[in-house]
Motif scaffolding. Sequence first.
Motif, PDB file in Angstrom:
ATOM      1  N   ALA A 173       0.850  -0.762   0.192  1.00  7.04           N
ATOM      2  CA  ALA A 173       0.459  -0.072   0.328  1.00  7.04           C
ATOM      3  C   ALA A 173       1.053   0.975  -0.553  1.00  7.04           C
ATOM      4  O   ALA A 173       1.857   0.877   0.106  1.00  7.04           O
TER       5      ALA A 173
ATOM      6  N   SER B 254      -3.881   3.355   6.497  1.00  3.92           N
ATOM      7  CA  SER B 254      -5.048   3.516   5.260  1.00  3.92           C
ATOM      8  C   SER B 254      -5.212   1.491   5.184  1.00  3.92           C
ATOM      9  O   SER B 254      -6.427   1.687   4.900  1.00  3.92           O
ATOM     10  N   ALA B 255      -4.094   1.399   4.983  1.00  5.67           N
ATOM     11  CA  ALA B 255      -4.290  -0.041   4.698  1.00  5.67           C
ATOM     12  C   ALA B 255      -4.873  -1.118   5.476  1.00  5.67           C
ATOM     13  O   ALA B 255      -5.715  -1.734   5.286  1.00  5.67           O
TER      14      ALA B 255
ATOM     15  N   ASP C 237      -8.036  -0.134   6.010  1.00  9.69           N
ATOM     16  CA  ASP C 237      -8.858  -0.886   4.757  1.00  9.69           C
ATOM     17  C   ASP C 237      -9.638  -2.311   5.387  1.00  9.69           C
ATOM     18  O   ASP C 237     -10.132  -2.574   4.525  1.00  9.69           O
ATOM     19  N   GLU C 238      -8.255  -2.808   5.326  1.00  6.15           N
ATOM     20  CA  GLU C 238      -8.654  -4.176   6.731  1.00  6.15           C
ATOM     21  C   GLU C 238      -9.200  -4.062   7.126  1.00  6.15           C
ATOM     22  O   GLU C 238     -10.097  -5.245   6.910  1.00  6.15           O
TER      23      GLU C 238
ATOM     24  N   LEU D 127     -12.139  -2.386   7.256  1.00  2.00           N
ATOM     25  CA  LEU D 127     -13.470  -2.288   7.010  1.00  2.00           C
ATOM     26  C   LEU D 127     -13.871  -3.662   5.964  1.00  2.00           C
ATOM     27  O   LEU D 127     -15.155  -4.022   6.512  1.00  2.00           O
ATOM     28  N   GLU D 128     -13.065  -4.375   5.707  1.00  2.00           N
ATOM     29  CA  GLU D 128     -13.031  -5.459   4.182  1.00  2.00           C
ATOM     30  C   GLU D 128     -13.050  -6.617   5.267  1.00  2.00           C
ATOM     31  O   GLU D 128     -13.984  -7.808   5.072  1.00  2.00           O
TER      32      GLU D 128
ATOM     33  N   HIS E 191      -8.753   6.504  13.001  1.00  2.00           N
ATOM     34  CA  HIS E 191      -9.950   6.103  11.723  1.00  2.00           C
ATOM     35  C   HIS E 191     -10.820   5.047  11.619  1.00  2.00           C
ATOM     36  O   HIS E 191     -11.305   4.680  11.544  1.00  2.00           O
TER      37      HIS E 191
END
Length: 142
Positions: A85, A90-91, A94-95, A97-98, A129
């Motif tokens: 990334a 942010s990675a 993202d994980e 959330l995913e 975040h």
Amino acid sequence: MNHATRILVPINGNPSDEEALELACETARRSKAQVYAIHVIEVKRTLPLDAELREEAERGEDLLNLAEQVGERLGVTVHTDLLQARDVGSAIVDEVLERGIDLVVLGIIYKKRFGEFDLGQTVPYVLKHAPCRVWVCRQPLP
């Protein structure tokens, strides 16, 4: 926290990784949660995001193998993933959330910058975040 079902432990090779994994595995055993360990290779903007970074990938695989060994020692299956990334924070989010993560365990070292304790950039980003609980596991003072 009694009901974590999916726990994420980002690892980067610092001495606090093992303690964070142990904490995640102990928590997972009590709540029958899944533990995911990820290592994020930060790719410079001058390179394509899918650039082949052999040395970094080998180092990341070694770290993830160690994470699996910690899980085996504690009787917990640790699922691992190597990511690339532009930004580690942010990675991680993202994980979260995913994968529907409900707990992130971050291991950090006691690091000073300009003579003051410094969290760096990744930890504050994740704290700000991530939509789930975040535990920060800091090593003792040097």
